[in-house]
Scaffold this motif. Sequence first.
Motif, PDB file in Angstrom:
ATOM      1  N   ASP A 130     -17.829  16.868   5.231  1.00  0.00           N
ATOM      2  CA  ASP A 130     -18.564  16.785   3.972  1.00  0.00           C
ATOM      3  C   ASP A 130     -17.553  16.862   2.833  1.00  0.00           C
ATOM      4  N   GLY A 131     -17.354  15.735   2.157  1.00  0.00           N
ATOM      5  CA  GLY A 131     -16.360  15.675   1.087  1.00  0.00           C
ATOM      6  C   GLY A 131     -16.740  16.448  -0.151  1.00  0.00           C
ATOM      7  N   PHE A 132     -17.904  17.102  -0.139  1.00  0.00           N
ATOM      8  CA  PHE A 132     -18.349  17.888  -1.284  1.00  0.00           C
ATOM      9  C   PHE A 132     -18.829  19.267  -0.828  1.00  0.00           C
ATOM     10  N   GLU A 149       0.816  -1.211   0.000  1.00  0.00           N
ATOM     11  CA  GLU A 149       0.000   0.000   0.000  1.00  0.00           C
ATOM     12  C   GLU A 149       0.851   1.262   0.000  1.00  0.00           C
ATOM     13  N   ARG A 150       0.307   2.320  -0.575  1.00  0.00           N
ATOM     14  CA  ARG A 150       0.927   3.632  -0.505  1.00  0.00           C
ATOM     15  C   ARG A 150       0.868   4.154   0.939  1.00  0.00           C
ATOM     16  N   PRO A 151       1.822   4.991   1.339  1.00  0.00           N
ATOM     17  CA  PRO A 151       1.766   5.537   2.700  1.00  0.00           C
ATOM     18  C   PRO A 151       0.537   6.406   2.938  1.00  0.00           C
ATOM     19  N   ASP A 152      -0.002   7.023   1.860  1.00  0.00           N
ATOM     20  CA  ASP A 152      -1.203   7.843   1.992  1.00  0.00           C
ATOM     21  C   ASP A 152      -2.454   7.062   1.612  1.00  0.00           C
ATOM     22  N   ARG A 207      -8.220  14.897 -12.747  1.00  0.00           N
ATOM     23  CA  ARG A 207      -7.479  16.142 -12.962  1.00  0.00           C
ATOM     24  C   ARG A 207      -6.829  16.610 -11.664  1.00  0.00           C
ATOM     25  N   LEU A 208      -7.585  16.548 -10.572  1.00  0.00           N
ATOM     26  CA  LEU A 208      -7.043  16.939  -9.276  1.00  0.00           C
ATOM     27  C   LEU A 208      -5.919  16.010  -8.856  1.00  0.00           C
ATOM     28  N   ARG A 209      -6.092  14.739  -9.102  1.00  0.00           N
ATOM     29  CA  ARG A 209      -5.057  13.769  -8.755  1.00  0.00           C
ATOM     30  C   ARG A 209      -3.754  14.082  -9.489  1.00  0.00           C
ATOM     31  N   LEU A 229     -14.210  14.552  -3.746  1.00  0.00           N
ATOM     32  CA  LEU A 229     -13.431  15.186  -4.801  1.00  0.00           C
ATOM     33  C   LEU A 229     -11.946  14.862  -4.736  1.00  0.00           C
ATOM     34  N   SER A 230     -11.401  14.722  -3.531  1.00  0.00           N
ATOM     35  CA  SER A 230      -9.957  14.607  -3.391  1.00  0.00           C
ATOM     36  C   SER A 230      -9.626  14.070  -2.015  1.00  0.00           C
ATOM     37  N   ALA A 231      -8.341  13.858  -1.759  1.00  0.00           N
ATOM     38  CA  ALA A 231      -7.897  13.453  -0.424  1.00  0.00           C
ATOM     39  C   ALA A 231      -8.277  14.522   0.597  1.00  0.00           C
TER      40      ALA A 231
END
Length: 312
Positions: free
Chosen positions: A178-180, A67-70, A304-306, A169-171
Amino acid sequence: MADFQANLRPFAELDRAGRTRRLRRLAEAALTDYDVPVARLTPLARGRNTTFRVDGADGHRYVLRVERPDGPSVAQVRAEIAWLSALCRETDLVVPRPVPTRHREPATVVADPAVPEPRTCVLRHWVEGRFLDERLTPTQLYRLGEVTARLHRHGARMNGLDRGRVDDLSAFGRAQVDGFSATVVERAVALAGEDVRAALARVRAVRAALGFGADVFGLVHGGLHQENYLFHRGRVAVVGFGDCGYGHYAYDLAVTVEAIAHLPHRAQLREALLDGYRSVRPATFATDPAVLDAFAGLRRVQLRLRALDGTA
């Protein structure tokens, strides 16, 4: 002396090949926690995580994912494996079969002095098949649609697992209540440009209209693009469950639709995918064109954000 000095370079300054060499040693340590006689370990160049093909001296083949650390927490990895295990027990879908450690744990956490943080590692049985892109056919996408609907039907029963939302949307969004939220959206606009605002407003409206009932929302794969489904002897296998989480079923289909958008026969493939899905789940909003297009727009913004900040 040169090799010794190279090993002293900070992990963050290494290219992908250099990091993979470091992680190979960590992977070898992780495999000592399993009852698998290892004959050969081969890096695989797929996905955001580091993965290795494990050829066993017993004639079996496996995949080890570092796994990635994040990436997901140990608890979230356990939840992913819980779904895979349930799919293996309760369906005939072709998915990776988890391999427990000697202590019957679903994963192991390993540290290595040459890697700055401990890594969660999971082992699964190898899944046979071929990944396709330009050569995808409508018949294959029809079968993928059937499989996707069956995954959703099963995921609807998997409540309470420790997995996040696939449509945040992102990390940064995942770290918010609220992720949005408006704050998350404004940060996305600042990163990706004002032109993403309309796409985000559209998907917010669609999410609100759909609601979150079990007929439209549940546990989904989260990454059904061409590197996560493959074909063998007429059957579709689904791999790459590392992004699974809760979301609208239409989002899962939109990921597939968006990933084939570059193909000249995308319209036929899309219709075949949706026809296959409807053959299993006929009464559904997941295949509504407007809903799918809105979630496809969200997927484009996420990617795009990634690419811009490396964490989405």
